[in-house]
Scaffold this active site. Structure first.
Site, mmCIF file in Angstrom:
data_model
loop_
_atom_site.group_PDB
_atom_site.id
_atom_site.type_symbol
_atom_site.label_atom_id
_atom_site.label_comp_id
_atom_site.label_asym_id
_atom_site.label_seq_id
_atom_site.Cartn_x
_atom_site.Cartn_y
_atom_site.Cartn_z
ATOM 1 N N ASN B 46 -45.889 48.538 -36.512
ATOM 2 C CA ASN B 46 -44.448 48.737 -36.617
ATOM 3 C C ASN B 46 -43.755 47.380 -36.830
ATOM 4 O OD1 ASN B 46 -41.591 49.025 -35.520
ATOM 5 N ND2 ASN B 46 -42.273 51.145 -35.347
ATOM 6 N N HIS B 57 -42.795 51.782 -40.101
ATOM 7 C CA HIS B 57 -43.564 52.253 -38.966
ATOM 8 C C HIS B 57 -45.007 51.797 -39.196
ATOM 9 C CE1 HIS B 57 -40.842 55.723 -37.331
ATOM 10 N NE2 HIS B 57 -40.223 54.562 -37.356
ATOM 11 N N GLU B 59 -47.748 53.410 -39.591
ATOM 12 C CA GLU B 59 -48.481 54.156 -40.625
ATOM 13 C C GLU B 59 -48.004 53.758 -42.023
ATOM 14 O OE1 GLU B 59 -46.776 55.258 -38.028
ATOM 15 O OE2 GLU B 59 -47.769 56.940 -37.022
ATOM 16 N N SER B 84 -48.758 59.446 -31.833
ATOM 17 C CA SER B 84 -48.502 60.631 -32.657
ATOM 18 C C SER B 84 -47.460 60.331 -33.741
ATOM 19 C CB SER B 84 -47.997 61.747 -31.721
ATOM 20 O OG SER B 84 -47.884 62.966 -32.393
ATOM 21 N N CYS B 86 -44.499 60.187 -36.376
ATOM 22 C CA CYS B 86 -43.179 60.810 -36.552
ATOM 23 C C CYS B 86 -43.166 61.633 -37.849
ATOM 24 C CB CYS B 86 -42.093 59.735 -36.595
ATOM 25 S SG CYS B 86 -41.935 58.941 -38.213
ATOM 26 N N CYS B 89 -43.807 59.602 -41.133
ATOM 27 C CA CYS B 89 -45.211 59.223 -41.310
ATOM 28 C C CYS B 89 -46.085 60.458 -41.544
ATOM 29 C CB CYS B 89 -45.669 58.401 -40.113
ATOM 30 S SG CYS B 89 -44.717 56.861 -39.970
ATOM 31 N N ASP B 149 -36.020 53.551 -33.120
ATOM 32 C CA ASP B 149 -37.185 53.793 -33.983
ATOM 33 C C ASP B 149 -37.430 55.278 -34.210
ATOM 34 O OD1 ASP B 149 -39.203 52.197 -35.404
ATOM 35 O OD2 ASP B 149 -40.636 53.359 -34.241
HETATM 36 CA CA LIG Z 1 -44.458 53.351 -35.659
HETATM 37 ZN ZN LIG Z 2 -43.341 57.053 -38.197
#
Ligand SMILES: [Ca+2]
Ligand SMILES: [Zn+2]
Ligand SMILES: [Ca+2]
Ligand SMILES: [Zn+2]
Lengths: 153, 153
Positions: B46, B57, B59, B84, B86, B89, B149
């Site tokens: 991130n 992020h 990912e 996990s 979002c 992503c 975020d």
């Molecule tokens: Ca992230």
């Molecule tokens: Zn994300």
């Protein structure tokens, strides 16, 4: 765009100007702008070719260029994009709970519009001939780059 | 991670190393790595705080760092993320049709796992104590950055 109001016309003109800029740079001609209460918070275009980017779609570029915003600010945003947003960009709209999305066209590509609507996001499709022409021209010229952008062979 | 195989252990170790790096930089401690047939294609963390980024992020950073890949390459990828994913992503994983996602934990935040599964993506949740501890420490120290975020107040 005859049925859109003045603010929507301005928002889509900004997005289309970004798409044209990308085309002129040899890039994928998709543009996006974010507006809140008549103010442009950010705009951007696809950067796959210009920056060898796998994630800077027009919508992600515009969100990135708008910088860090408070959650509440996103709730006032209308996102203008020249093409129906893919699932990544759809997810970004859902993450930030942007309430309204105006789309230039969804004939070249139909993205996550149903997913947006299922989250009570207002989706307006303008069906703009210039947005379609620009994409048709690009795909004719560079079909492989376009397929790569949407994760297809 | 006792039930994960050797390759999965290596993938999650890479993701966790990225999360720790981000924490040490004062950033949000979420990390990600992309592996295909034992090869690391890219990793990242991130970048909200480090780059004032609204879209990087973990990912998205890892996908960006992997660069432009052919559509077929993504079909061989396992994505390892410490938290996990979002909805943004999740959408990126769907865009590129990544078939397998290994998640460090989903207690701190539960993202789009059901959406992934509904697209026949294999989702493995490790429930790793280190991933949870790192996030708990960060949220205790910087709750506002964390809320920003995930698009929350
Ligand atoms: Ca992230
Ligand atoms: Zn994300
Ligand atoms: Ca795009
Ligand atoms: Zn997109």
């Amino acid at each position: 765009m005859s049925s859109a109001n003045e603010i929507d016309r301005a928002g889509m003109m900004q997005a289309l100007a970004q798409a044209r800029k990308s085309y002129d740079e040899g890039g994928i001609p998709i543009g996006c702008s974010l507006m809140a209460n008549g103010t442009v918070l950010g705009c951007g275009h696809n950067q796959r070719i210009q920056k060898s980017s796998a994630t800077l779609h027009a919508e992600i570029s515009a969100l990135e260029n708008a910088g860090r915003l408070r959650a509440q600010r996103y709730r006032e945003v209308t996102l203008y994009t020249t093409l129906s947003p893919c699932l990544m960009c759809t997810g970004a709209i859902l993450l930030y709970k942007i309430p309204r999305v105006v789309i230039g066209e969804n004939i070249t590509f139909l993205g996550g519009e149903e997913l947006l609507k299922s989250h009570q996001i207002e989706v307006v499709v303008i069906d703009d001939p210039e947005c379609k022409d620009l994409m048709a021209r690009f795909i004719r010229e560079k079909p492989e780059e376009w397929n790569e952008d949407i994760g297809e062979e």
